[in-house]
Write a protein that holds these residues in place. Structure first.
Motif, PDB file in Angstrom:
ATOM      1  N   ALA A 100       0.829  -1.206   0.000  1.00 23.42           N
ATOM      2  CA  ALA A 100       0.000   0.000   0.000  1.00 23.42           C
ATOM      3  C   ALA A 100       0.865   1.258   0.000  1.00 23.42           C
ATOM      4  N   VAL A 101       1.980   1.222   0.735  1.00 24.99           N
ATOM      5  CA  VAL A 101       2.945   2.327   0.688  1.00 24.99           C
ATOM      6  C   VAL A 101       3.439   2.527  -0.740  1.00 24.99           C
ATOM      7  N   ASN A 102       3.782   1.431  -1.403  1.00 25.08           N
ATOM      8  CA  ASN A 102       4.277   1.508  -2.772  1.00 25.08           C
ATOM      9  C   ASN A 102       3.222   2.062  -3.730  1.00 25.08           C
ATOM     10  N   ALA A 103       1.983   1.642  -3.545  1.00 25.32           N
ATOM     11  CA  ALA A 103       0.910   2.115  -4.418  1.00 25.32           C
ATOM     12  C   ALA A 103       0.696   3.620  -4.260  1.00 25.32           C
ATOM     13  N   ILE A 104       0.691   4.100  -3.033  1.00 25.82           N
ATOM     14  CA  ILE A 104       0.545   5.541  -2.793  1.00 25.82           C
ATOM     15  C   ILE A 104       1.714   6.304  -3.407  1.00 25.82           C
ATOM     16  N   THR A 105       2.921   5.758  -3.240  1.00 26.95           N
ATOM     17  CA  THR A 105       4.113   6.414  -3.784  1.00 26.95           C
ATOM     18  C   THR A 105       4.016   6.563  -5.291  1.00 26.95           C
ATOM     19  N   HIS A 106       3.594   5.513  -5.984  1.00 22.50           N
ATOM     20  CA  HIS A 106       3.512   5.585  -7.439  1.00 22.50           C
ATOM     21  C   HIS A 106       2.375   6.491  -7.899  1.00 22.50           C
ATOM     22  N   SER A 107       1.300   6.559  -7.133  1.00 17.31           N
ATOM     23  CA  SER A 107       0.236   7.511  -7.451  1.00 17.31           C
ATOM     24  C   SER A 107       0.764   8.939  -7.310  1.00 17.31           C
ATOM     25  N   PHE A 108       1.540   9.174  -6.269  1.00 16.41           N
ATOM     26  CA  PHE A 108       2.153  10.493  -6.042  1.00 16.41           C
ATOM     27  C   PHE A 108       3.124  10.854  -7.155  1.00 16.41           C
ATOM     28  N   TRP A 109       3.966   9.901  -7.539  1.00 15.59           N
ATOM     29  CA  TRP A 109       4.922  10.179  -8.614  1.00 15.59           C
ATOM     30  C   TRP A 109       4.199  10.538  -9.908  1.00 15.59           C
ATOM     31  N   ARG A 110       3.113   9.842 -10.206  1.00 13.11           N
ATOM     32  CA  ARG A 110       2.371  10.154 -11.425  1.00 13.11           C
ATOM     33  C   ARG A 110       1.789  11.560 -11.362  1.00 13.11           C
ATOM     34  N   ARG A 111       1.242  11.921 -10.215  1.00 11.46           N
ATOM     35  CA  ARG A 111       0.660  13.251 -10.045  1.00 11.46           C
ATOM     36  C   ARG A 111       1.716  14.348 -10.138  1.00 11.46           C
ATOM     37  N   SER A 112       2.929  14.056  -9.712  1.00 12.18           N
ATOM     38  CA  SER A 112       3.989  15.064  -9.711  1.00 12.18           C
ATOM     39  C   SER A 112       4.822  15.028 -10.985  1.00 12.18           C
ATOM     40  N   GLY A 113       4.478  14.146 -11.925  1.00  5.70           N
ATOM     41  CA  GLY A 113       5.166  14.084 -13.206  1.00  5.70           C
ATOM     42  C   GLY A 113       6.540  13.448 -13.154  1.00  5.70           C
ATOM     43  N   TYR A 114       6.758  12.601 -12.149  1.00  6.81           N
ATOM     44  CA  TYR A 114       8.076  11.968 -12.003  1.00  6.81           C
ATOM     45  C   TYR A 114       8.034  10.547 -12.549  1.00  6.81           C
ATOM     46  N   ARG A 115       9.048  10.195 -13.344  1.00 10.02           N
ATOM     47  CA  ARG A 115       9.168   8.831 -13.866  1.00 10.02           C
ATOM     48  C   ARG A 115      10.610   8.383 -13.668  1.00 10.02           C
ATOM     49  N   PRO A 116      10.834   7.367 -12.834  1.00  9.54           N
ATOM     50  CA  PRO A 116      12.201   6.890 -12.615  1.00  9.54           C
ATOM     51  C   PRO A 116      12.840   6.366 -13.892  1.00  9.54           C
ATOM     52  N   GLU A 117      14.159   6.368 -13.902  1.00  9.08           N
ATOM     53  CA  GLU A 117      14.915   5.911 -15.060  1.00  9.08           C
ATOM     54  C   GLU A 117      14.742   4.409 -15.271  1.00  9.08           C
ATOM     55  N   GLU A 118      14.805   4.018 -16.532  1.00  6.45           N
ATOM     56  CA  GLU A 118      14.791   2.592 -16.872  1.00  6.45           C
ATOM     57  C   GLU A 118      15.999   1.909 -16.244  1.00  6.45           C
ATOM     58  N   ALA A 119      15.777   0.781 -15.628  1.00  5.58           N
ATOM     59  CA  ALA A 119      16.879   0.039 -15.016  1.00  5.58           C
ATOM     60  C   ALA A 119      17.584  -0.804 -16.054  1.00  5.58           C
ATOM     61  N   GLY A 120      18.880  -0.880 -15.944  1.00  2.00           N
ATOM     62  CA  GLY A 120      19.639  -1.781 -16.797  1.00  2.00           C
ATOM     63  C   GLY A 120      19.921  -3.064 -16.035  1.00  2.00           C
ATOM     64  N   ASP A 121      21.067  -3.596 -16.227  1.00  2.00           N
ATOM     65  CA  ASP A 121      21.508  -4.790 -15.538  1.00  2.00           C
ATOM     66  C   ASP A 121      21.640  -4.517 -14.041  1.00  2.00           C
ATOM     67  N   SER A 122      21.346  -5.535 -13.217  1.00  2.00           N
ATOM     68  CA  SER A 122      21.446  -5.373 -11.771  1.00  2.00           C
ATOM     69  C   SER A 122      22.844  -4.968 -11.331  1.00  2.00           C
ATOM     70  N   MET A 123      23.845  -5.404 -12.072  1.00  2.00           N
ATOM     71  CA  MET A 123      25.218  -5.084 -11.728  1.00  2.00           C
ATOM     72  C   MET A 123      25.650  -3.719 -12.249  1.00  2.00           C
ATOM     73  N   GLY A 124      24.822  -3.129 -13.143  1.00  2.00           N
ATOM     74  CA  GLY A 124      25.213  -1.872 -13.749  1.00  2.00           C
ATOM     75  C   GLY A 124      25.436  -0.756 -12.747  1.00  2.00           C
ATOM     76  N   ALA A 125      24.573  -0.681 -11.748  1.00  2.00           N
ATOM     77  CA  ALA A 125      24.698   0.383 -10.755  1.00  2.00           C
ATOM     78  C   ALA A 125      25.929   0.198  -9.868  1.00  2.00           C
ATOM     79  N   LEU A 126      26.398  -1.039  -9.759  1.00  2.00           N
ATOM     80  CA  LEU A 126      27.598  -1.302  -8.961  1.00  2.00           C
ATOM     81  C   LEU A 126      28.878  -1.132  -9.776  1.00  2.00           C
TER      82      LEU A 126
END
Length: 280
Positions: A100-126
């Motif tokens: 439910a926390v996650n659902a509210i967060t994504h509703s908020f992001w949509r309302r605020s016009g925020y879209r996280p970056e596409e993720a690449g490989d799990s190791m990419g960030a490391l």
């Protein structure tokens, strides 16, 4: 203040800032999966289509939740009522509360016009190389094997006894978070937020140059983590809740109805900025 109470306070702040949609439906999967079944998530969907995942196969606690709750009883309720389940000590209930926390967060992001970056490989960030010592909280066999084959040292923090003998050359498996103190790059499962181990884990990562928290259920605000030296948060956005639930019911996984994303600390605008952009 520990991470979870701070996260809940911030979620309350965004819930007070706009008219949060009520719950459209909750998908609670069968707590007795057959042997070959691999899709292991439930869903909380809001009336605007925003949704959050929760990890469902939690043994007896999941069976208990199925006996006590019916998915229909959540239809039309404010998602904050489901979030209150995080105050209990039942693992499955708490997991549902986090969805439910996650659902509210994504509703908020949509309302605020925020879209996280596409993720690449799990190791990419490391971006690990042979000079690094990678710490891994949670045992991810394919990633461990990949690092081992590259000659990169890995220390895995895993409390499940069945992995105790899984160590090989370059790989150490221990149940002590202190093993992370020798690591300069850390990959941590988001489930540590629910089992109350994340704060302890991060205490042992204070000298790490890179800390990435990942998982399908990591759909929450990253602000509390970024204040604790986490460098990126990787999660999953549900693009089509109906298709996701249908996929889960039929053991088809999540790939074609979800979006994996990565939020780097360096490019995240921050909660206050997103609140100022909120389209009420």
């Amino acid at each position: 203040m520990p991470v979870l109470p701070e996260l809940l306070a911030q979620t309350g702040k965004i819930a007070a800032a706009f008219d949060v949609p009520r719950v459209r439906r909750v998908y609670i999967p069968d707590p007795r999966p057959h042997e070959n079944r691999h899709t292991e998530f439930g869903v909380v969907e809001l009336e605007d289509g925003s949704a959050g995942l929760y990890y469902a196969w939690l043994g007896d606690s999941q069976k208990s939740m199925v006996r006590r709750f019916h998915a229909e009883q959540f239809s039309g309720v404010p998602p904050t009522e489901i979030i209150s389940l995080l105050e209990g000590d039942n693992d499955a209930d708490r997991s549902l509360g986090m969805a439910a926390v996650n659902a509210i967060t994504h509703s908020f992001w949509r309302r605020s016009g925020y879209r996280p970056e596409e993720a690449g490989d799990s190791m990419g960030a490391l971006a690990p190389d042979t000079e690094d010592h990678v710490g891994m909280v949670g045992y991810f066999p394919s990633l461990v094997d990949r690092l081992r084959r590259q000659g990169i040292r890995v220390t895995v923090i895993e409390k499940k006894s069945r992995f105790a003998d899984a160590g090989e050359e370059y790989v150490t498996i221990t149940d002590s978070p202190a093993g992370l103190e020798a690591c300069n790059k850390i990959l941590c499962t988001a489930s540590t937020l629910l089992n109350d181990s994340l704060d302890e884990i991060l205490q042992h990562c204070r000298d790490a140059e890179t800390i990435v928290v990942v998982g399908p259920t990591a759909g929450f605000l990253p602000d509390p983590l970024f204040r604790r030296n986490v460098t990126a948060l990787g999660g999953t956005e549900i693009l089509d809740a109906e298709a996701t639930i249908d996929n889960l019911r039929n053991d088809r996984g999540l790939a074609d109805s979800t979006h994996k994303y990565l939020i780097p600390r360096t490019s995240y605008p921050g909660l206050d900025t997103l609140l100022s952009r909120l389209n009420i």
